[in-house]
Design a protein around this motif. Sequence first.
Motif, PDB file in Angstrom:
ATOM      1  N   PRO A   1      21.212  -2.788 -10.616  1.00 42.19           N
ATOM      2  CA  PRO A   1      20.343  -2.430  -9.494  1.00 42.19           C
ATOM      3  C   PRO A   1      18.980  -3.115  -9.577  1.00 42.19           C
ATOM      4  CG  PRO A   1      20.304  -0.689 -11.145  1.00 42.19           C
ATOM      5  CD  PRO A   1      21.237  -1.753 -11.661  1.00 42.19           C
ATOM      6  N   THR A   2      18.418  -3.402  -8.411  1.00 35.46           N
ATOM      7  CA  THR A   2      17.032  -3.838  -8.287  1.00 35.46           C
ATOM      8  C   THR A   2      16.458  -3.074  -7.102  1.00 35.46           C
ATOM      9  OG1 THR A   2      17.529  -6.054  -9.116  1.00 35.46           O
ATOM     10  CG2 THR A   2      15.490  -5.800  -7.881  1.00 35.46           C
ATOM     11  N   THR A   3      15.248  -2.575  -7.255  1.00 35.48           N
ATOM     12  CA  THR A   3      14.626  -1.803  -6.180  1.00 35.48           C
ATOM     13  C   THR A   3      13.307  -2.464  -5.806  1.00 35.48           C
ATOM     14  OG1 THR A   3      15.647   0.188  -7.069  1.00 35.48           O
ATOM     15  CG2 THR A   3      13.861   0.496  -5.490  1.00 35.48           C
ATOM     16  N   ILE A   4      13.174  -2.813  -4.533  1.00 36.44           N
ATOM     17  CA  ILE A   4      12.012  -3.555  -4.061  1.00 36.44           C
ATOM     18  C   ILE A   4      11.218  -2.682  -3.097  1.00 36.44           C
ATOM     19  CG2 ILE A   4      11.302  -5.570  -2.693  1.00 36.44           C
ATOM     20  CD1 ILE A   4      13.936  -6.890  -3.743  1.00 36.44           C
ATOM     21  N   VAL A   5       9.906  -2.709  -3.239  1.00 31.79           N
ATOM     22  CA  VAL A   5       9.059  -1.973  -2.294  1.00 31.79           C
ATOM     23  C   VAL A   5       8.382  -2.986  -1.377  1.00 31.79           C
ATOM     24  CG1 VAL A   5       7.103  -0.410  -2.017  1.00 31.79           C
ATOM     25  CG2 VAL A   5       8.704  -0.086  -3.908  1.00 31.79           C
ATOM     26  N   VAL A   6       8.625  -2.832  -0.065  1.00 32.00           N
ATOM     27  CA  VAL A   6       8.044  -3.728   0.933  1.00 32.00           C
ATOM     28  C   VAL A   6       6.929  -2.960   1.654  1.00 32.00           C
ATOM     29  CG1 VAL A   6       8.549  -5.112   2.988  1.00 32.00           C
ATOM     30  CG2 VAL A   6      10.281  -4.863   1.205  1.00 32.00           C
ATOM     31  N   ASP A   7       5.758  -3.600   1.766  1.00 29.44           N
ATOM     32  CA  ASP A   7       4.632  -2.884   2.384  1.00 29.44           C
ATOM     33  C   ASP A   7       4.732  -2.872   3.914  1.00 29.44           C
ATOM     34  OD1 ASP A   7       3.694  -5.319   3.328  1.00 29.44           O
ATOM     35  OD2 ASP A   7       2.149  -5.549   1.784  1.00 29.44           O
ATOM     36  N   ARG A   8       3.737  -2.287   4.565  1.00 28.63           N
ATOM     37  CA  ARG A   8       3.819  -2.082   6.021  1.00 28.63           C
ATOM     38  C   ARG A   8       3.845  -3.395   6.797  1.00 28.63           C
ATOM     39  NH1 ARG A   8       0.821   2.025   3.989  1.00 28.63           N
ATOM     40  NH2 ARG A   8       1.494   4.116   4.581  1.00 28.63           N
TER      41      ARG A   8
ATOM     42  N   SER B   1      12.607  -4.163  12.399  1.00 27.21           N
ATOM     43  CA  SER B   1      12.328  -2.859  13.014  1.00 27.21           C
ATOM     44  C   SER B   1      11.632  -1.911  12.043  1.00 27.21           C
ATOM     45  CB  SER B   1      13.636  -2.238  13.516  1.00 27.21           C
ATOM     46  OG  SER B   1      14.460  -1.908  12.423  1.00 27.21           O
ATOM     47  N   TYR B   2      11.568  -2.272  10.754  1.00 25.16           N
ATOM     48  CA  TYR B   2      10.882  -1.422   9.773  1.00 25.16           C
ATOM     49  C   TYR B   2       9.399  -1.746   9.677  1.00 25.16           C
ATOM     50  CZ  TYR B   2      15.276   0.383   7.867  1.00 25.16           C
ATOM     51  OH  TYR B   2      16.461   1.022   7.711  1.00 25.16           O
ATOM     52  N   ARG B   3       8.925  -2.800  10.392  1.00 17.24           N
ATOM     53  CA  ARG B   3       7.532  -3.203  10.311  1.00 17.24           C
ATOM     54  C   ARG B   3       6.614  -2.028  10.650  1.00 17.24           C
ATOM     55  NH1 ARG B   3       6.418  -8.562  10.256  1.00 17.24           N
ATOM     56  NH2 ARG B   3       8.360  -8.614   9.114  1.00 17.24           N
ATOM     57  N   GLY B   4       5.557  -1.833   9.849  1.00 18.31           N
ATOM     58  CA  GLY B   4       4.674  -0.696  10.048  1.00 18.31           C
ATOM     59  C   GLY B   4       4.978   0.458   9.105  1.00 18.31           C
ATOM     60  N   LYS B   5       6.100   0.327   8.373  1.00 12.24           N
ATOM     61  CA  LYS B   5       6.463   1.362   7.403  1.00 12.24           C
ATOM     62  C   LYS B   5       6.587   0.721   6.021  1.00 12.24           C
ATOM     63  CE  LYS B   5       9.215   4.589  10.143  1.00 12.24           C
ATOM     64  NZ  LYS B   5      10.587   5.072  10.385  1.00 12.24           N
ATOM     65  N   VAL B   6       6.353   1.526   5.019  1.00 10.83           N
ATOM     66  CA  VAL B   6       6.686   1.079   3.665  1.00 10.83           C
ATOM     67  C   VAL B   6       8.194   1.270   3.496  1.00 10.83           C
ATOM     68  CG1 VAL B   6       6.400   1.586   1.209  1.00 10.83           C
ATOM     69  CG2 VAL B   6       4.407   1.623   2.731  1.00 10.83           C
ATOM     70  N   VAL B   7       8.897   0.236   3.010  1.00 12.51           N
ATOM     71  CA  VAL B   7      10.351   0.318   2.856  1.00 12.51           C
ATOM     72  C   VAL B   7      10.729   0.130   1.383  1.00 12.51           C
ATOM     73  CG1 VAL B   7      12.550  -0.382   3.850  1.00 12.51           C
ATOM     74  CG2 VAL B   7      10.435  -0.986   5.022  1.00 12.51           C
ATOM     75  N   VAL B   8      11.559   1.037   0.911  1.00 13.75           N
ATOM     76  CA  VAL B   8      12.154   0.870  -0.423  1.00 13.75           C
ATOM     77  C   VAL B   8      13.542   0.276  -0.215  1.00 13.75           C
ATOM     78  CG1 VAL B   8      12.971   2.030  -2.498  1.00 13.75           C
ATOM     79  CG2 VAL B   8      10.866   2.802  -1.370  1.00 13.75           C
ATOM     80  N   VAL B   9      13.731  -0.950  -0.689  1.00  9.68           N
ATOM     81  CA  VAL B   9      15.028  -1.613  -0.528  1.00  9.68           C
ATOM     82  C   VAL B   9      15.739  -1.583  -1.876  1.00  9.68           C
ATOM     83  CG1 VAL B   9      16.208  -3.726   0.173  1.00  9.68           C
ATOM     84  CG2 VAL B   9      14.031  -3.118   1.231  1.00  9.68           C
ATOM     85  N   ASN B  10      16.885  -0.916  -1.909  1.00 12.26           N
ATOM     86  CA  ASN B  10      17.620  -0.749  -3.163  1.00 12.26           C
ATOM     87  C   ASN B  10      18.912  -1.572  -3.137  1.00 12.26           C
ATOM     88  OD1 ASN B  10      19.896   1.560  -4.479  1.00 12.26           O
ATOM     89  ND2 ASN B  10      18.356   0.569  -5.745  1.00 12.26           N
TER      90      ASN B  10
ATOM     91  N   LEU C   1       4.878   3.268  -8.308  1.00 11.04           N
ATOM     92  CA  LEU C   1       4.848   2.074  -7.466  1.00 11.04           C
ATOM     93  C   LEU C   1       4.561   2.450  -6.010  1.00 11.04           C
ATOM     94  CD1 LEU C   1       5.199  -0.954  -7.524  1.00 11.04           C
ATOM     95  CD2 LEU C   1       7.662  -0.657  -7.449  1.00 11.04           C
ATOM     96  N   LEU C   2       5.238   3.501  -5.530  1.00 13.36           N
ATOM     97  CA  LEU C   2       5.023   3.934  -4.144  1.00 13.36           C
ATOM     98  C   LEU C   2       3.604   4.443  -3.964  1.00 13.36           C
ATOM     99  CD1 LEU C   2       8.374   5.669  -3.186  1.00 13.36           C
ATOM    100  CD2 LEU C   2       7.325   3.678  -2.095  1.00 13.36           C
ATOM    101  N   GLY C   3       3.087   5.147  -4.986  1.00 17.71           N
ATOM    102  CA  GLY C   3       1.707   5.632  -4.935  1.00 17.71           C
ATOM    103  C   GLY C   3       0.741   4.475  -4.804  1.00 17.71           C
ATOM    104  N   ASP C   4       0.940   3.413  -5.599  1.00 19.97           N
ATOM    105  CA  ASP C   4       0.078   2.233  -5.554  1.00 19.97           C
ATOM    106  C   ASP C   4       0.094   1.591  -4.174  1.00 19.97           C
ATOM    107  OD1 ASP C   4      -0.568   2.607  -8.146  1.00 19.97           O
ATOM    108  OD2 ASP C   4       0.713   1.012  -8.948  1.00 19.97           O
ATOM    109  N   VAL C   5       1.290   1.457  -3.609  1.00 19.78           N
ATOM    110  CA  VAL C   5       1.407   0.799  -2.310  1.00 19.78           C
ATOM    111  C   VAL C   5       0.740   1.647  -1.228  1.00 19.78           C
ATOM    112  CG1 VAL C   5       3.002  -0.106  -0.592  1.00 19.78           C
ATOM    113  CG2 VAL C   5       3.524  -0.355  -3.018  1.00 19.78           C
TER     114      VAL C   5
END
Lengths: 552, 189
Positions: free
Chosen positions: B154-161, B68-77, B181-185
């Motif tokens: 902790p590990t923090t992952i950035v998932v693209d759209r 359901s997050y598809r289409g958004k950038v998601v930060v998974v912590n 990282l978020l800026g790059d994505v």
Amino acid sequence: MTDVHTPRESASGETEATRPFGENETEPDVSGSGATAGWPRWAWRQLTSMRTALVLLFLLALGSVPGSVLPQQGSDPVAVQQYFASHPGLAPWLNRLGLFNVFAAPWFAAIYLLLFTSLVGCVVPRTLRLAGSARTPPPRAPRNLLRLPHSASYASALAPSAAVDAAAAVLGGQRFRLRRPGAGDATFWVSAEKGYLREVGNLLFHLALLGVLVSIAVGGLFGYKADKLLVEGQQFYNNTTALDEFHPGRLVSGSDLAPFRLTLNSFSASYFTTGESRGQPETFHAYVTYSPSLGAPARPYDLQVNHPLSVDSTKVYLIGHGYAPVFKVTNARGQVSYQQATPFIPANTGTMTSDGVVKAPDASLGFIGVFVPTGIMVGGTLESVFPAPDAPAVSLVGYSGNLGMNSGVPQSVFQLDTTGMTKISGSPHLLLPGQTWKLPGGRGSIAFTGYKQWVSLAITYDPGQVPALICGILALVGLLLSFLVRRRRIFVRAVPSGTGSVVTVGGLARTDASGGFEDEFASLAAELAVGGAAGGPASDSREPSNQSETGA
Amino acid sequence: MFKAKRRTVVSVAAVAAVLLAAALAVTLLTQGSGKADAGYVFYPESQRHIVPDFTATSLTGTPINFASYRGKVVVVNFWGSWCDPCRSEAPTLSVLSEQYRSRGVSFLGVDVSDTPVNALAFTRSVGITYPSVNDSGYSVTQDFSQVVPISGTPTTIVVDRTGHVAGYIYGGATYSALNTLLGDVAVTR
């Protein structure tokens, strides 16, 4: 390693027949070679000598001594910190020498690698030499066979060439390897040799030894060891996040782990209740279910001590157990801030008196506790008298204030940092299952709602284990072959005599330690005489005399 | 004999050199396994792996489907209330989640090896508003560890759209690392 070659002695006038068994090439002369090529070669010869291997083995043993005397970073980092605190002058120097992490220290690895190189450099050339010697045909028959340790002669009615042919047929029938005269040789003889299995055994031993070394290296590079503490009702996947301790080999990454899932359904231990061994454990059963891979159906397994679970060639061992009392902590406003089964570590495995801490940082409360499975009060102190949970109780010392858990510095989950906290009055407080301690000053409460049990699991993957075992067995087989089988040679020469011929037979055995060649030779000689036909039995059979034992 | 003496000296030197070279080689090998401390890893689009879809239960008991997050950038912590570095990075994540909300970036916590009660007590006290799923059995962690190396919390992952892993931060996330990282994505998509 066994020394497979007898030292070369100067053969007293005898020809190549008495050259040491299995050696036909001469050793290259290294002393006279140019200095530039000589030194590396000399260094290599020194490194691969038996003496160097032994010295390195000794150094390896010596080097591991500090590993067992001093606390090690890998196994007990807290003890290393304590050592630094108590020996502020000495500890930095020991650290510079890598003595707090001996088995990862460069000097230790240097010893290990040199030993490995030394062994490989020692075994490979020997293997090549043995392979060569196993293929070598028997030497030419010496001129005077009567000089050999065992000899016999008989008269034959056959012509020399026919007599030798007959002897060759007899020897060939007994699975001797034969050699006949070359084109330019006008004399009549046959050389025969048997017992090549000895060289095969030797070869097998050395190859298997190499195999053991390679297996150990493979295990060290691709294997891993890990620990996991699991409470009843919990599950985990075999990934690096879930594992409490993870010690990978050099070429292992997190994605190489077999992705099995394991759930601890229940754990039961039984103890002897009477007699001298009262309180000693009788059986441990960890009832688990596991899925070998993602999405695979779960299978049940009864995990016991020395009865590991094998998943995808990864082994899961049951190595420990303990109690995890369940606590529920509420804060000053009555909100539940902490609720979980909290593993306590056995301080005394005989009575399972266990220590642990409860950290409820969001209620600003912390507790240091003792859990007793069968508790009685002895002079105001809570003590456990039996390891089974017959009358469980906890005794808690409470602290309120900042637990220091938000500073980012990892703490042990089994230790409470009380430096910023104050002790709560009324401590220690005894709780039985179902009881609640309402903390003074409206700080909240802690309830001891029950207990669960936990197991600690060792998860190991050693791809070198089975090959090392197989190679070990093969090495033993090879060693036995090389000890039990002896190499022996029989020579037959015939010279014309009247219408027939006189046939002489000579025999030579190497390391006739188990005896028996004498008898074998006598019966062979008799058989040859019969086979040579018409000449009657051996006319002259000599016992081994005090002749040179060259090559024997 | 002069020659023999010289020979001994040279040979001892040779053995010492071999020992030294071996020790040096081992030291270099040992150091080679360590990561350079850049703070985060960013994958170019061609090297991104898609996150396997999963459904998990939030701390408050509602099911959350990752698709359901598809289409958004998601930060998974990946975090836990028992994990000290996770506790200290949480206020930073909370601030960034507010900042990036309007730019289509969602935050999702994965609460590892924890109980919902303990976890909620923490999110309440820090004031974290984004949801977390309970992962006491490590199944979400297992899903992610197939596509990105998670060695712990902790590990923090950035998932693209498109649902692919664009990068990750190992260890405690700093404002600048996650912001970069978020800026790059955001720029690449």
